[in-house]
Write a protein that holds these residues in place. Structure first.
Motif: not given
Length: 432
Positions: A214-229
């Motif tokens: 949830i935290a690491a995925g968007p950091v690696y991709r640099g996008s798609v912040f739906f789950m953290p939100i």
């Protein structure tokens, strides 16, 4: 009662005329509630008919203006729409009248509690369904237009669940069961989706079902912040209860901690809860480094898979033996985020001065949040997830939920209304 049923049949006919089969089923299902003698059912029927009367006013004004604009006869239409409005208003008023309260006489103490859960669950699901650009509910995916029928079933389930969890003893029994049910549905859909039934998968790229991502995925991709939100909003609404009600992996740890049927071990060192903060920094830092260096997606997935397998090993080796949720309290990076971010939520668990320090609550806590120093401080430790398992263990009712300006009993009802509605929302829409 005939007028109530007729009012809902007219609403169902209006929905069918507009091509919304799901809404028609919703209205017929609600009409069926009118034949129950439960107070919550009467409250739901009255509340929805009150809203329906506004619908007839709006639709009537629209059609009358159209007739006037085209030079047609509008008086007969106004009489018909006025009659529909009057029937709905009268039926709604009956539900809340002395005669209506006598009719819907069962479960008076749970009346608005269960009705609120039904209405809030239906509202959240309706908002989600209307705001997402693709079919988010399974009913709409397999049977287009039937989404609101699923909303009725989920809202009815939510109300039933509210009745079962109304008492602290009932909540202690039901919470792990519905949590396990959510995880089973979530991963069952994943298995079916990967097997080829794509309706069970969310749109977009598939990712591993590991909370740390949830935290690491968007950091690696640099996008798609739906789950953290989504995670942040959920925690702000119900505090760290995300970890004890809504996390799809946490249910596994909960079941592992219950396998031996042992009381939670006191050998667990409370300082280990901060190990999760170290792991959070390492996981997010590793994701950022992989992105900067240009590590391939395949390698990143394998790294995440290894981390997830280590977490499962922690459940099997430590949680199962200690009767404590070691994965959630000492390993999961999102667990510490939930605990710290939950401090911004207004929900609290407090221990009053009436506490006799019998330590029965400590034996019931699987998060290690009720050590002696926590009880003496008058509040659970940082690892508390507001699960409520401690409440039925306290003979003096010294521990309870707190919300500003409300009694502990009222605060607990509001908390359950929120967390049950979110459980049903996640059950209906959460998938990979």
């Amino acid at each position: 009662m005939i007028l109530i049923f007729l009012s809902y049949l007219l609403l169902a006919a209006h929905a069918l005329r507009g091509g919304d089969v799901g809404l028609a089923v919703f209205m017929i299902g609600t009409a069926g509630l009118a034949f129950s003698r439960e107070r919550w059912a009467g409250n739901v029927c009255g509340a929805l008919l009150g809203l329906a009367s506004l619908l007839w006013l709006e639709k009537g004004a629209e059609l009358i203006n159209l007739r006037i604009f085209t030079g047609g006869d509008w008086i007969r239409l106004a009489v018909i729409m006025g009659a529909l409005f009057a029937i709905s208003v009268f039926s709604a008023a009956y539900c809340f009248s002395p005669a209506g309260r006598e009719r819907f006489c069962r479960g008076k103490e749970q009346g608005w509690f269960r009705a609120s859960i039904f209405l809030l669950s239906a509202l959240l699901l309706e908002i989600t369904r209307s705001k997402v650009f693709f079919p988010i509910l399974l009913a709409d995916r397999f049977f287009p237009g039937w989404g609101r029928a699923e909303i009725f079933l989920l809202a009815f389930y939510a109300s039933w669940l509210g009745g079962r969890m109304f008492s602290p003893e009932g909540a202690k029994v039901m919470r792990p069961r519905i949590w396990a049910l959510f995880s089973l549905v979530f991963f069952g859909q994943l298995v079916l989706g990967v097997s080829g039934v794509e309706q069970f998968l969310m749109t977009g790229k598939l990712h591993l079902p590991i909370p740390a991502l949830i935290a690491a995925g968007p950091v690696y991709r640099g996008s798609v912040f739906f789950m953290p939100i989504l995670f942040t909003v959920s925690v702000l609404l119900v505090g760290p209860a995300w970890c004890s009600h809504l996390c799809y992996i946490g249910a596994w740890d909960d079941q592992c901690s219950r396998v031996s049927r042992n009381r939670p071990s006191r050998k667990f060192k409370s300082r280990l809860i901060w190990l999760r903060l170290v792991l959070l920094v390492l996981v997010v830092g590793s994701a950022w480094a992989m992105r900067i260096v240009g590590i391939s997606f395949v390698v990143a997935v394998w790294a995440a898979a290894v981390f997830g397998l280590i977490g499962i090993a922690v459940m099997l080796l430590f949680s199962r033996r200690m009767g404590l949720m070691v994965h959630c309290t000492a390993f999961c990076p999102m667990g510490i985020v939930s605990n710290l971010l939950g401090r911004l939520s207004p929900w609290r668990m407090k221990i009053s001065s009436d506490c006799c320090k019998c330590m029965k609550c400590s034996k019931a806590c699987r998060y290690g949040a009720l050590q002696l120093r926590d009880i003496e401080a008058g509040r659970p430790g940082i690892s508390c997830t507001l699960c409520g398992d401690c409440l039925p263990e306290c003979a003096s009712a010294s521990i309870g939920y707190r919300l500003p300006f409300l009694s502990p009993q009222t605060a607990r009802k509001f908390f359950l209304e929120l967390v049950i509605s979110l459980h049903v929302l996640f059950l209906g829409v959460a998938r990979m």
